[in-house]
Design an enzyme around this catalytic site. Sequence first.
Site, short mmCIF file in Angstrom:
data_model
loop_
_atom_site.label_atom_id
_atom_site.label_comp_id
_atom_site.label_asym_id
_atom_site.label_seq_id
_atom_site.Cartn_x
_atom_site.Cartn_y
_atom_site.Cartn_z
N ASP A 199 45.42 4.65 14.97
CA ASP A 199 45.31 4.54 16.28
C ASP A 199 45.42 3.01 17.08
OD1 ASP A 199 44.73 7.28 15.76
OD2 ASP A 199 42.72 7.01 16.20
N GLN A 200 45.07 2.12 16.41
CA GLN A 200 44.81 0.96 17.03
C GLN A 200 46.46 0.26 17.28
OE1 GLN A 200 43.29 1.63 14.43
NE2 GLN A 200 41.29 0.75 14.25
N ARG A 256 51.76 31.16 34.42
CA ARG A 256 52.02 32.76 34.63
C ARG A 256 52.14 33.16 35.75
NH1 ARG A 256 49.79 37.75 34.60
NH2 ARG A 256 51.30 39.29 33.68
N GLU A 275 50.35 37.32 15.26
CA GLU A 275 49.90 35.92 15.22
C GLU A 275 48.60 35.97 16.12
OE1 GLU A 275 53.06 34.26 17.78
OE2 GLU A 275 54.44 35.70 16.96
N TYR A 328 54.44 30.24 21.22
CA TYR A 328 54.73 31.45 20.34
C TYR A 328 55.96 32.55 20.84
CZ TYR A 328 51.70 33.01 24.48
OH TYR A 328 51.20 33.52 25.37
N LEU A 353 50.06 41.92 27.77
CA LEU A 353 50.42 42.95 26.76
C LEU A 353 49.46 44.02 26.87
CD1 LEU A 353 50.56 40.37 23.68
CD2 LEU A 353 52.36 41.84 24.57
N GLU A 385 50.37 29.00 25.13
CA GLU A 385 49.25 29.34 25.86
C GLU A 385 48.60 27.74 25.78
OE1 GLU A 385 46.34 32.63 26.85
OE2 GLU A 385 48.40 32.46 26.10
N CYS A 411 7.51 48.58 44.17
CA CYS A 411 8.74 48.03 44.22
C CYS A 411 8.51 46.45 44.31
CB CYS A 411 9.60 48.28 45.76
SG CYS A 411 11.01 47.54 46.08
N CYS A 438 12.73 53.13 44.36
CA CYS A 438 11.98 52.74 45.67
C CYS A 438 12.41 53.78 46.76
CB CYS A 438 12.30 51.34 45.97
SG CYS A 438 11.41 50.74 47.57
N CYS A 452 13.02 49.20 52.98
CA CYS A 452 13.06 48.20 51.97
C CYS A 452 14.13 47.27 52.15
CB CYS A 452 13.11 48.73 50.40
SG CYS A 452 13.08 47.21 49.22
N ASP A 509 42.75 32.59 23.93
CA ASP A 509 41.87 32.80 24.97
C ASP A 509 41.95 31.57 25.74
OD1 ASP A 509 40.32 34.14 26.83
OD2 ASP A 509 38.41 33.65 25.74
N CYS A 527 9.66 45.39 48.55
CA CYS A 527 8.76 45.79 49.52
C CYS A 527 7.20 46.07 49.27
CB CYS A 527 9.41 47.02 50.33
SG CYS A 527 9.58 48.69 49.34
N TYR A 540 49.08 2.47 17.52
CA TYR A 540 49.78 3.18 18.59
C TYR A 540 48.98 2.63 20.24
CZ TYR A 540 50.56 7.21 21.71
OH TYR A 540 51.32 8.03 22.57
N LYS A 598 45.65 35.56 19.15
CA LYS A 598 45.83 35.64 20.48
C LYS A 598 44.88 34.95 21.27
CE LYS A 598 44.87 39.24 24.34
NZ LYS A 598 44.14 38.52 24.94
N LYS A 615 42.49 43.53 20.12
CA LYS A 615 41.31 42.83 20.42
C LYS A 615 40.04 43.08 19.37
CE LYS A 615 40.67 41.00 23.90
NZ LYS A 615 40.33 41.67 25.35
#
Length: 664
Positions: A31-32, A132, A109, A218, A81, A166, A400, A418, A423, A113, A403, A34, A111, A306
């Site tokens: 990293d250094q 989208r 594949e 994808y 979908l 995504e 309630c 109630c 009320c 979120d 009231c 880069y 899905k 799902k």
Amino acid sequence: MDEKKRILELRKILEEYSIAYYVYDDPTVPDQEYDRLLDELIHLEQKHPEMYDANSPSQRIIGSVLDGFEKVTHTSLMLSLSDIFNLDEIRAFCSRIEESVTDAEYVVECKYDGLAMSLTYDNGEFIRAVTRGDGTVGEDVSNNIRTIPSIPMHIPTQQHVEVRGEVYMPKQSFEKLNAKQKAAHKKPFANPRNAAAGSIRQLDSRICASRKLDAYWYYFQNAQDFGILTQEEALEKMHELHFRVNPIRKVCKNADEIWAFIQEIGEKRESLPYEIDGMVIKLNSLTDSSRLGTTVKVPRYAIAYKFPAQQVQTRLLDIQLSVGRTGKITPNAVLEPVRVAGTTVQAATLHNEDMILHKDLRIGDIVVIHKAGEIIPEVVRAIPQRRDGTQKPYIFPSTCPVCGSKLVRFEDEAAHYCVNQDCPARVVESMIHFASRDAMDIETLGDKKIEQLHDWGLLNSIEDIYFLKDHREELLNKPHYQAKSVDKLLEQIEASKKQELGVLLFGLGIRQVGKKAAMILANAFGSMDALRQASIDDLIQIKDIGQITAESIVAFFQEEKNIHLIQVLQDQGLCMTQTKKSIQQSRFTNKTCVLTGTLEHYTRNEAKAILVSLGANVSGSVSKKTDYVIYGTAAGSKLTKAQTLGVATMSEDEFLQEVENAQA
């Protein structure tokens, strides 16, 4: 070396390092090193502003601020979908595919979120990133996409390329972001998807860069231009072009193989560094996929499975009551915040006293919760073994909470009510319901505005809505109430007077009378006066109006307050009649029909309205009493159940033909 040549060299080197690190997970320098080269590039670019390039690696961290996002029309629709939830529905999807595709293969594949995105490249350079949006038009968020290190700014081809995928927020990034939000006394994000969407829509791309987003790709929109024949080949080619493609996928030959792979990934789901809420099943052959095509909303060659609701444990801190428009008292669980199915949950409805007693829920209990349909939080059960003696049984109040009136539990009902019509909670909720979209549809009179106007003493009952016109000058003196917005509000209130009787009945909030029953009553009696004079015996003669509903209707019209309300509304010019729609005789007359799947030619509500006009009774569930199940694409368990029960089924094309026959 010439400084301008060094800039070009550094850009190429840094991009190669980024691809190795972020796309291929194979870092080639520390990293250094880069960071040292990136600092050198930024220094040289500052000396040579004429060498500015939006796709330079430096722009991933420098960024810029925009005034807004440009709207862009997609070259082809970005479709969503259809969802399925079990093995039977997977088998039904495969069966439909295999009716017209021999030796079908499927690619399964993850899905994600996240936020759907389209990337465009020409001559090897990144051109644009578009959200989208509504599927037809999205927003150009290129500035923010440039801040995501795994997305290449240059690819090894001069051909036009469009890929879709995504953008998401890794779980680790989400946790760090919310820790910062809390430290700054800001509201934490509910879930990684919301956080990703909010980050992508930041006008300052430096904010987006700080959120540490990532992406998977994808879909190769123009794969055919590269001679690609299958989805699996398309994924491999995208990877070759330096796009980050998820290796968690499998080519399957049948529903059982698909199901086995889904179960395997479902077990690993929580250990993944990103949120997934299901698996996507796609036909592998791109030629066959193109031939099958799409409906208006969804592709016929792909579907989304799902995952079932995730269950987690948390503590029940308290139970609090809310009062609805009919006076119905709903107990609500106050939970120790916990993440479930991608969001933070800290409340859930407990419905009624019987549910609390049946589940033996006690304040302080450790409880199991899940999300019904991955959407609505629900308390499943308590865990008695975790009790330590500090838990307290919940005693349902007798008055309630707003009231103080004595609560009533009607015979054959689980809920408490109630019954005080004055009320404050009932008054506000009844007005919110009356003005809502499904009722009188007064768009500019939303929940918050009604509560505000009630606090100011301008709205204390439904009829007060139609006297707001008398308070125009008073409204203009209130904060944030300008002449234009006040006049629009008054115009919409005036326009609502034209709504017919069925809508008005629903808006009045008569107990036991929902939207469907209100329309049945309006069509049966034709006018408010006729309905007011109906007896219980008259009402129960009407199909779908039972004894309890009939008693509730009669009781409503006997209340002095309701008699006064209806008279005032009539005096103010509200429509008190219903235009009776003639029913065409058809194959559907007096038949019970169920709609399932995605229809290409109609929305579900449009198809339902057509069936009602043809004399059908439209139901939401399949039983032995069902006469027809009308199915579109991605029809699932309802179609399967109909076939099992021997219920007649009808494709959308057959349905269209029957409608044409009836209309002819």
